[in-house]
Design a protein around this motif. Structure first.
Motif, short mmCIF file in Angstrom:
data_model
loop_
_atom_site.label_atom_id
_atom_site.label_comp_id
_atom_site.label_asym_id
_atom_site.label_seq_id
_atom_site.Cartn_x
_atom_site.Cartn_y
_atom_site.Cartn_z
N TRP A 1 44.13 47.15 44.58
CA TRP A 1 43.86 48.47 44.02
C TRP A 1 42.78 49.21 44.81
CZ3 TRP A 1 47.27 50.47 40.94
CH2 TRP A 1 48.05 49.63 40.14
N ARG B 1 38.27 40.05 44.97
CA ARG B 1 37.58 39.46 43.82
C ARG B 1 38.44 38.39 43.12
NH1 ARG B 1 33.24 41.57 40.98
NH2 ARG B 1 33.52 43.69 41.72
N CYS B 2 39.72 38.67 42.99
CA CYS B 2 40.59 37.72 42.27
C CYS B 2 41.43 36.92 43.27
CB CYS B 2 41.54 38.47 41.34
SG CYS B 2 40.74 39.69 40.29
N CYS C 1 45.63 39.28 43.11
CA CYS C 1 45.45 40.66 42.64
C CYS C 1 46.64 41.07 41.76
CB CYS C 1 45.35 41.59 43.84
SG CYS C 1 45.01 43.31 43.36
N THR C 2 46.35 41.89 40.77
CA THR C 2 47.41 42.37 39.87
C THR C 2 48.26 43.47 40.49
OG1 THR C 2 45.88 43.99 38.96
CG2 THR C 2 46.03 41.87 37.80
N LEU D 1 35.51 48.26 41.06
CA LEU D 1 36.52 48.11 42.11
C LEU D 1 35.93 48.34 43.50
CD1 LEU D 1 39.46 47.63 42.79
CD2 LEU D 1 39.91 50.03 42.32
N CYS E 1 39.44 44.64 48.32
CA CYS E 1 38.90 43.81 47.24
C CYS E 1 39.54 42.42 47.27
CB CYS E 1 39.17 44.48 45.90
SG CYS E 1 38.51 43.55 44.51
N CYS F 1 44.09 46.91 37.34
CA CYS F 1 43.03 46.09 37.94
C CYS F 1 42.25 45.39 36.83
CB CYS F 1 42.11 47.00 38.76
SG CYS F 1 40.64 46.15 39.37
N ARG F 2 41.92 44.14 37.05
CA ARG F 2 41.18 43.37 36.03
C ARG F 2 39.73 43.84 35.90
NH1 ARG F 2 43.70 39.05 38.97
NH2 ARG F 2 45.49 38.27 37.81
S1 SF4 Z 1 42.85 42.96 40.23
FE1 SF4 Z 1 41.25 44.44 40.80
S2 SF4 Z 1 39.40 43.16 40.97
FE2 SF4 Z 1 41.14 41.76 41.10
S3 SF4 Z 1 41.58 41.58 43.33
FE3 SF4 Z 1 42.89 43.22 42.47
S4 SF4 Z 1 41.75 45.08 42.92
FE4 SF4 Z 1 40.29 43.38 43.04
#
Ligand code: SF4
Length: 175
Positions: free
Chosen positions: A46, A121-122, A125-126, A138, A119, A132-133
């Motif tokens: 995202w 972070r996860c 990714c969704t 972000l 990003c 986005c989680r």
């Molecule tokens: S869901 Fe959001 S926080 Fe997680 S990797 Fe994707 S963009 Fe980054």
């Protein structure tokens, strides 16, 4: 009130300078580098294009704010081929952005925070199937917004390169 210099240094910022958002160098050609998928994150998060919108939309989003604090942080590398060191530095830089977010969200009612690259972070990714989680944290990609980061550093009078065996990452707080 915007936090003071001691606050920025305490969270790990190396250099910073406030510029007018009119001095942010948007260049549609930078987006083409994303589209070539050199970093392999295009269309994967995202924080990157195409999720962030067109360069024109990104520019409009930035110009809603008057000021931009451009900032950098520097991390050590074993040598100029130290990819693991770069990954480690990038992770540390995103953690710095988290600390910056926590610092400013108490004091600044409206802001937008951008940072180098996408990003991670996860683990998964969704994008694009679910929201986005962590949308509020972000910190989209400067490059993905079509910003020439080298010129941005020049416009803010910050060092783009901080010497041998070091990697420098940049971010920008719009407020
Ligand atoms: S869901 Fe959001 S926080 Fe997680 S990797 Fe994707 S963009 Fe980054």
């Amino acid at each position: 009130m915007v936090p003071q210099e001691s606050d920025w240094k305490a969270i790990g910022i190396h250099e910073y300078k406030v510029i007018s958002t009119n001095d942010i160098p948007f260049e549609p050609e930078i987006r083409k580098i994303c589209e070539d998928n050199v970093c392999r994150l295009y269309g994967k998060t995202w924080a990157c294009p195409p999720a962030v919108g067109t360069v024109e939309q990104c520019k409009e989003r930035c110009l809603q704010y008057k000021q931009a604090m451009v900032f950098s942080a520097v991390y050590p590398l074993e040598d100029c081929f130290d990819y693991e060191g770069m990954k480690k530095g990038h992770k540390a830089f995103k953690e710095l952005c988290d600390r910056l977010y926590m610092l400013i969200q108490k004091d600044i009612s409206s802001f937008h925070l951008l940072s180098n690259e996408g990003c991670k972070r996860c683990d998964h990714c969704t994008y694009p199937s679910a929201d986005c989680r962590k949308a509020e944290m972000l910190f989209p990609s400067l490059e993905g917004y079509g910003i020439n980061v080298m010129k941005l550093a020049q416009n803010a009078d910050l060092r783009y390169n901080n010497g041998k065996n070091k990697v420098t990452y940049f971010g920008m707080l719009l407020y």
